[in-house]
Design an enzyme around this catalytic site. Structure first.
Site, PDB file in Angstrom:
ATOM      1  N   ASP A 111       0.808  -1.219   0.000  1.00 18.95           N
ATOM      2  CA  ASP A 111       0.000   0.000   0.000  1.00 18.95           C
ATOM      3  C   ASP A 111       0.839   1.267   0.000  1.00 18.95           C
ATOM      4  O   ASP A 111       0.362   2.326   0.391  1.00 18.95           O
ATOM      5  CB  ASP A 111      -0.955   0.008   1.192  1.00 18.95           C
ATOM      6  CG  ASP A 111      -0.241  -0.192   2.523  1.00 18.95           C
ATOM      7  OD1 ASP A 111       1.004  -0.279   2.525  1.00 18.95           O
ATOM      8  OD2 ASP A 111      -0.933  -0.269   3.552  1.00 18.95           O
ATOM      9  N   LYS A 162       5.049   5.520  17.910  1.00 11.46           N
ATOM     10  CA  LYS A 162       4.562   6.863  17.608  1.00 11.46           C
ATOM     11  C   LYS A 162       4.785   7.796  18.796  1.00 11.46           C
ATOM     12  O   LYS A 162       4.289   7.547  19.893  1.00 11.46           O
ATOM     13  CB  LYS A 162       3.071   6.803  17.265  1.00 11.46           C
ATOM     14  CG  LYS A 162       2.767   5.962  16.036  1.00 11.46           C
ATOM     15  CD  LYS A 162       1.279   5.779  15.826  1.00 11.46           C
ATOM     16  CE  LYS A 162       1.009   4.859  14.636  1.00 11.46           C
ATOM     17  NZ  LYS A 162      -0.438   4.594  14.454  1.00 11.46           N
ATOM     18  N   ASP A 223       1.640   6.850   1.682  1.00 12.01           N
ATOM     19  CA  ASP A 223       0.888   5.720   2.216  1.00 12.01           C
ATOM     20  C   ASP A 223      -0.540   5.845   1.710  1.00 12.01           C
ATOM     21  O   ASP A 223      -1.246   6.817   2.020  1.00 12.01           O
ATOM     22  CB  ASP A 223       0.934   5.773   3.748  1.00 12.01           C
ATOM     23  CG  ASP A 223       0.121   4.672   4.411  1.00 12.01           C
ATOM     24  OD1 ASP A 223      -0.628   3.954   3.715  1.00 12.01           O
ATOM     25  OD2 ASP A 223       0.223   4.527   5.638  1.00 12.01           O
TER      26      ASP A 223
END
Length: 360
Positions: A111, A162, A223
């Site tokens: 992807d 993250k 993305d």
């Protein structure tokens, strides 16, 4: 380097309803399934054997691509009975690889649209003697990504989840989703259970003293996980901002597939794609959008930065901005859909039923 693994098993939940009937890598981008662009770029970089790690709607891939000979490739397909994650999927296809223990195997996520210099990543892997090499890219706001700091030589120092605070943002480098593995490293991934390369394999290798090398390549990278990103990626392919040898036509403001019909006074701009058998009627304006096969845009409709699914219909004078209309759905005349709206497959919106502004 002659072989690769393509990870194409994800359900594409963030892309629904586009992925209700179609696996994410098979959703058309710039007129062909997105996977076609990845396969063509791998072939151009010297890859000739690719194993596709499939799971969700796995039965769709082989009927379309067959043995890969039309693309100059040899393709094989391995289907997971239960989703195994990125690492588990890589391990699950290992027996189909032909490489020797120290030879490189290229791995792509299914992807990511990228202009990565694939040959340079492999060359970096070989020249540094790395166990695994990662494509890294720099982003302006890394808070939504895992961070990958490296030393002055490019050797990976850590994998950081993250970041939640400014103090945690120690680099703007992120994992860009393409890797080169030493073949023998793939065999160390546990078999038969879900494994994440990002959360388990890479941190485990680093803790064990393996050499993980990062190569920063800040060419085009996107993305395609959300509908807005997918539409933008398709438009960028059409306009030549994103590289691919598989775009079926000249780069420019629009791409009209051979059996599509477009009225002479309809206006198509911004990398718009009109798919096979689709029809854009008189007075319609379509900008930066993807119109999938068999869809109809009726007179004077305005479609901007949106994706209109296969056999869907947008009624007269309707305005669609930043939205997705699923396969077979019908948006009646004089509707106004904006910013993130998703119309599910085969839904029916009556004329004048949805508006964001006055009807006067």
């Amino acid at each position: 380097m002659t072989e690769a693994i393509l990870l194409v098993g994800g359900k594409g939940t963030r892309l629904r309803p586009l992925t209700v009937h179609t696996p994410k890598p098979m959703v058309p981008a710039a007129g062909v399934p997105f996977l076609t662009h990845q396969l063509a770029r791998a072939r151009a970089a010297g890859v000739d054997h690719i194993v596709l790690a499939t799971s969700y709607l796995a039965e769709v891939f082989e009927p379309h691509f067959g043995d890969g000979s039309a693309l100059g490739l040899h393709l094989e397909y391995v289907t997971e009975k239960e989703p195994l994650g990125t690492g588990g999927a890589i391990r699950n296809v290992a027996e189909r690889l032909r490489s020797g223990p120290d030879e490189p195997v290229l791995i792509f996520n299914g992807d990511i649209l990228t202009g990565l210099d694939i040959r340079a990543l492999v060359a970096t892997h070989q020249s540094t003697g790395a166990d695994v090499s990662l494509h890294l890219t720099k982003v302006t706001d890394p808070r939504a990504y895992g961070l990958v700091p490296t030393d002055d030589t490019g050797r990976v120092l850590a994998f950081l989840e993250k970041p939640q605070t400014p103090e945690e943002i120690v680099t703007d480098q992120i994992n860009a989703g393409a890797y080169v593995f030493r073949r023998s490293v793939i065999d160390t991934i546990p078999a038969g259970r879900p494994v994440s390369v990002e959360r388990e394999t890479f941190p485990g290798l680093l803790a064990a003293g393996a050499h993980l090398q990062g190569m920063v390549d800040s060419t085009y990278w996107l993305d395609l996980g959300t509908p807005a990103a997918f539409v933008r990626g398709s438009a960028d392919l059409v306009m030549g901002r994103a590289p691919s040898p598989a775009v079926p036509g000249r780069r420019g403001d629009r791409l009209i597939l051979p059996t599509a019909r477009v009225a002479p006074d309809a206006k198509l701009t911004g990398g718009t794609v009109v798919g096979e058998g689709a029809f854009v009627a008189e007075g319609a304006r379509v900008c930066g959008s993807t119109i999938l096969p068999g869809a109809v845009i009726e007179p004077d409709a305005v479609v901007t930065d949106s994706l209109i699914g296969s056999r869907a219909r947008v009624g007269e004078r309707s305005v669609i901005t930043g939205a997705v209309v699923g396969d077979g759905a019908v948006v009646g005349a004089d509707n106004e859909l904006r910013d993130g709206v998703r119309v599910w497959c085969d839904a029916r919106i009556p004329a004048g039923a949805v508006r964001f502004s006055s009807d006067q």
